[in-house]
Design a protein around this motif. Sequence first.
Motif, PDB file in Angstrom:
ATOM      1  N   ARG A   1      62.092  73.164  99.535  1.00 38.63           N
ATOM      2  CA  ARG A   1      61.366  73.723  98.392  1.00 38.63           C
ATOM      3  C   ARG A   1      60.338  74.750  98.859  1.00 38.63           C
ATOM      4  NH1 ARG A   1      57.169  69.634  96.326  1.00 38.63           N
ATOM      5  NH2 ARG A   1      56.329  70.223  98.342  1.00 38.63           N
ATOM      6  N   ASP A   2      59.586  74.386  99.900  1.00 45.13           N
ATOM      7  CA  ASP A   2      58.509  75.268 100.325  1.00 45.13           C
ATOM      8  C   ASP A   2      59.033  76.521 101.021  1.00 45.13           C
ATOM      9  OD1 ASP A   2      56.954  73.391  99.251  1.00 45.13           O
ATOM     10  OD2 ASP A   2      56.220  72.553 101.134  1.00 45.13           O
TER      11      ASP A   2
ATOM     12  N   LYS B   1      63.241  76.645  93.865  1.00 47.16           N
ATOM     13  CA  LYS B   1      62.010  75.908  94.147  1.00 47.16           C
ATOM     14  C   LYS B   1      61.840  74.777  93.137  1.00 47.16           C
ATOM     15  CE  LYS B   1      58.712  79.059  96.370  1.00 47.16           C
ATOM     16  NZ  LYS B   1      58.292  78.130  97.394  1.00 47.16           N
TER      17      LYS B   1
ATOM     18  N   HIS C   1      61.920  70.873  93.796  1.00 42.58           N
ATOM     19  CA  HIS C   1      60.689  70.168  93.442  1.00 42.58           C
ATOM     20  C   HIS C   1      61.005  68.913  92.623  1.00 42.58           C
ATOM     21  CE1 HIS C   1      56.390  69.930  93.001  1.00 42.58           C
ATOM     22  NE2 HIS C   1      56.491  69.813  91.698  1.00 42.58           N
TER      23      HIS C   1
ATOM     24  N   HIS D   1      52.823  68.663  88.811  1.00 42.40           N
ATOM     25  CA  HIS D   1      51.715  69.587  89.035  1.00 42.40           C
ATOM     26  C   HIS D   1      50.647  68.899  89.881  1.00 42.40           C
ATOM     27  CE1 HIS D   1      48.718  72.706  87.928  1.00 42.40           C
ATOM     28  NE2 HIS D   1      47.871  71.707  88.065  1.00 42.40           N
ATOM     29  N   HIS D   2      50.171  69.567  90.925  1.00 40.97           N
ATOM     30  CA  HIS D   2      49.083  69.005  91.721  1.00 40.97           C
ATOM     31  C   HIS D   2      48.152  70.158  92.108  1.00 40.97           C
ATOM     32  CE1 HIS D   2      46.784  66.736  94.519  1.00 40.97           C
ATOM     33  NE2 HIS D   2      47.540  65.667  94.397  1.00 40.97           N
ATOM     34  N   PRO D   3      46.833  69.989  91.885  1.00 44.48           N
ATOM     35  CA  PRO D   3      45.938  71.120  92.171  1.00 44.48           C
ATOM     36  C   PRO D   3      45.987  71.589  93.616  1.00 44.48           C
ATOM     37  CG  PRO D   3      44.804  69.423  90.910  1.00 44.48           C
ATOM     38  CD  PRO D   3      46.135  68.867  91.269  1.00 44.48           C
TER      39      PRO D   3
ATOM     40  N   TRP E   1      48.330  72.418  95.352  1.00 44.45           N
ATOM     41  CA  TRP E   1      49.283  73.512  95.544  1.00 44.45           C
ATOM     42  C   TRP E   1      48.721  74.854  95.109  1.00 44.45           C
ATOM     43  CZ3 TRP E   1      52.910  69.513  93.302  1.00 44.45           C
ATOM     44  CH2 TRP E   1      53.513  68.789  94.331  1.00 44.45           C
ATOM     45  N   ASN E   2      47.553  74.832  94.458  1.00 43.51           N
ATOM     46  CA  ASN E   2      46.923  76.110  94.155  1.00 43.51           C
ATOM     47  C   ASN E   2      46.483  76.817  95.432  1.00 43.51           C
ATOM     48  OD1 ASN E   2      47.300  75.712  91.460  1.00 43.51           O
ATOM     49  ND2 ASN E   2      45.298  74.760  91.144  1.00 43.51           N
TER      50      ASN E   2
ATOM     51  N   SER F   1      50.573  74.925 100.290  1.00 42.66           N
ATOM     52  CA  SER F   1      51.865  74.790  99.620  1.00 42.66           C
ATOM     53  C   SER F   1      52.982  75.416 100.440  1.00 42.66           C
ATOM     54  CB  SER F   1      51.799  75.426  98.235  1.00 42.66           C
ATOM     55  OG  SER F   1      51.681  76.821  98.367  1.00 42.66           O
TER      56      SER F   1
END
Lengths: 217, 670
Positions: free
Chosen positions: B200-201, B209, B213, B619-621, B623-624, B629
Amino acid sequence: MANLFGKAANELPRKIVVGILIIAALTVAGIAYYFTPKYTRVGYMPKQPIPFDHSLHVTGLGLDCRFCHSFVEKSGFSNVPTTQTCMSCHRMVKADSPKLAALRESWETGEPVRWTRVYQLPDYVYFDHSAHVNRGVSCFSCHGEVNLMRTVYHKTPLSMSWCLDCHRNPEYFVRPQEKVFDLGWEPPGGERQAEMGKRLVEQEKIQPSDNCSACHR
Amino acid sequence: MPRVENAVDREESGRELLARPALVLNEREASWVNDAVCSVVERPAPLWWWLAVVAFGLLAGAVPLVVVYFISTGLGVWGLQSPVFWGVAILNFVFWIEIGHAGTLISAILLFTRQRWRNSVNRAAEAMTIFAVLCAAVFPLFHIGRQWMFWYMVPVPESYAVWQNFRAPLLWDEFAVGTYFTVSCLFWYFGLLPDIASLRDRATKLWKKRLYHVLCWGWTGSLRAWRHYEAGYLCIAGVVSVLVISVASVVSTDFATTVLPGWHTTIFPPDFITGAIFSGFAMIVTLMVPLRAAYPRLKDMITEKHLDNMAKVLLATGSLVGYSYLIELFMAWYGANPYERYTFWNRITGPDRSTYFFMFGFNVLLPQIFWFRLCRIHPWILWTASVLINVGMWFERYSIIVVSLERDFLPSSWRHYLPTWVDWGLFFGSVGLFFFLFLLFLRVLPAISIAEIKTLLAKPRRPREPEAAAEVPAPLPDQGIYGLGAEFSSEEELRRASEETRKKGYVWWDAYAPHPIHGMEQAMRLPKSRVSFFVLMGGLLGLLIGIAMVTVTSVPRPELLRSLTTGQLQGLFYATVVQGKPYFSLPAFVPVLLELTILFAAFSGFLAVVLLSRLPRPHHPVWNWGELSRRATDDGFFLVIEARDPAFSPAESREFLERLGGRRLTYIPR
């Protein structure tokens, strides 16, 4: 990468699980009902060549089942009456009724009336009417309240588990021998079927088999 | 940071004292592993792959053609004829199911025995297991004759009120093979989670992706998740290793519980297990040697050492198989049963004697070349031998199944069996299907377990130098921050930093790494993972459900329930006397109970890992933060302190992490 899905997506897995559970439950319930004889067979009511009314003949006129199905006590197969049986009355009664056209045609040509069969067991099942009606199993147990039906329909599932219900627990179904053809009969004096049945099973030594080979011979 | 370096140095000196042959050659680094493994999937397929996939795909096409032909014509087109009712079809079932054993053996049993070389072959071996079991399942499925009645073997309450005979080996077979296939798939998928996250990454297309994911349940690489993951992997491996033993044993009881001479013997279960490991390893070698040749970069991970080890397993199990051949002969002679004696005499001198000699030559004599190191590490000698071993194992099953059946107790019914083109079509079709599926697998999923290989890498001699360029302090984002992240240059540094962070009194923080790190539980002072508890509970639940199912459907309805219930519930009780066994026959119930226990334990283990790790999480912060990420599943070691931590303050925490040696400090937006 940043985030591939928005924050709201975090609620999705839970919703998907709940959705899957609901769909699975509905599928199981649906198959259990719609794919079994309870649904596929019960209620089958074909159109017959002559609109014969059982309620008129049995309840109205008081005919016995055996008047027409005359060999049910002696034969494995319960016969459908011949044209002659019908004509023994209908040569005089309602002799010109348009509903009986097919009957008169059969009488003249000698070709039997093509009744549509309602109850049919698979070929791998052996069933004997005489063995049942002579041991206290009423017509009612399998065919329902035919005495009240204007048009005959498929009353019971005829699935194997349905047969086994009675073969394993006859006390819930048997009745005194002389009341087998009395479709509307109920145990007198408020006696419960189970108690009466238990007594009858003991007295008459009713021991239905639940071996495979009893029916699959 | 002198303390950090000291720790690394101390460990390094210990490593040299206890030097072992490296399992990954040429001092490769984590990012190289990612690249080498993922590029097999990501790069366009080479020409040989297209040629092979078309060839095997056409061969696999024989399966549907033959199946349609014989279902529409009738099973008479198989060569079966009294007394040979189990011909090549059941033979192929045994052949494939036994090949499928090596995957689970490598994944599970070698994990316990700490054979770390398994890490580079386990993924491909597990895939091989699944495809082999799939090929195996084709045969009994079509052997039942009326395939559309397959659901009769599944215990569901239905309007026939008929239940399966749980005391019969063929039903054990169904449960064993079904559980084996399901749990093998689960175990394989479980091992794939972090590697799918790697894909994915690395992926460039958004839809890819997103797909990866979803497939990896939103894996972050958090050390808190790794802790559950490791515990879960070990637990599932534990229950799976019981499967390896049980499936081959159960398959052998299909034969051993009959009274046919040559089948009716107690040596069958252990004999089948050794045979299974033997043929399974031969098949792995058959796949691995060409794989290495096709992708030379993989040779650094599947080394001569691996070939050497697998050849040794072949030598050991081949010799064990030879031992049981000899014991069978001895027992036939010593048992003084004329029928038994005749059966073995017939195998050696009868019309099918060639099968016996193929079997003995390829399975017992041929592996003896592996006493020589040259034969163990020379890829093509090893490959040729392993292909011949599989041929030999096929003939072993022919000798056991067909040759025994051809001569039963009544000489007037003896008959020579010949497979028809339909039998051969299905067999070669299944071979095609097997290799076809394996080729597809190569191009879709990482064929080597990336995360597990990374735990084998020689650690860098010293922490990588911090980048010289002065770091520009990241500005505080406008919309508030989720936390502060820092990168560390090695797992050892991350472990140190975690320990300091915990001691400092931070509560809401986490570390992220591409593979589990030893000593992290102590550094983060995490309690023991509760996964094992859920595995136990799941197993017990499966056992109870199994006991309830086999008991209720096998015993007569108790008098107590006679007046209580009517209708469908009574259909549960289906007391039938079979094979003279009692209604409740515990020994005969054990296989079904065991398989259900394992099935439930494995699934609850998987679910426990996922749920305890707070997955799935779309969703996970964290990865911002682009850096995390991109590299948390590659070669980055990250630590993130959340802003909601009471001890957090943007400036102080930043200073704290810098002091620990953190680089690329970033305020992660919410």
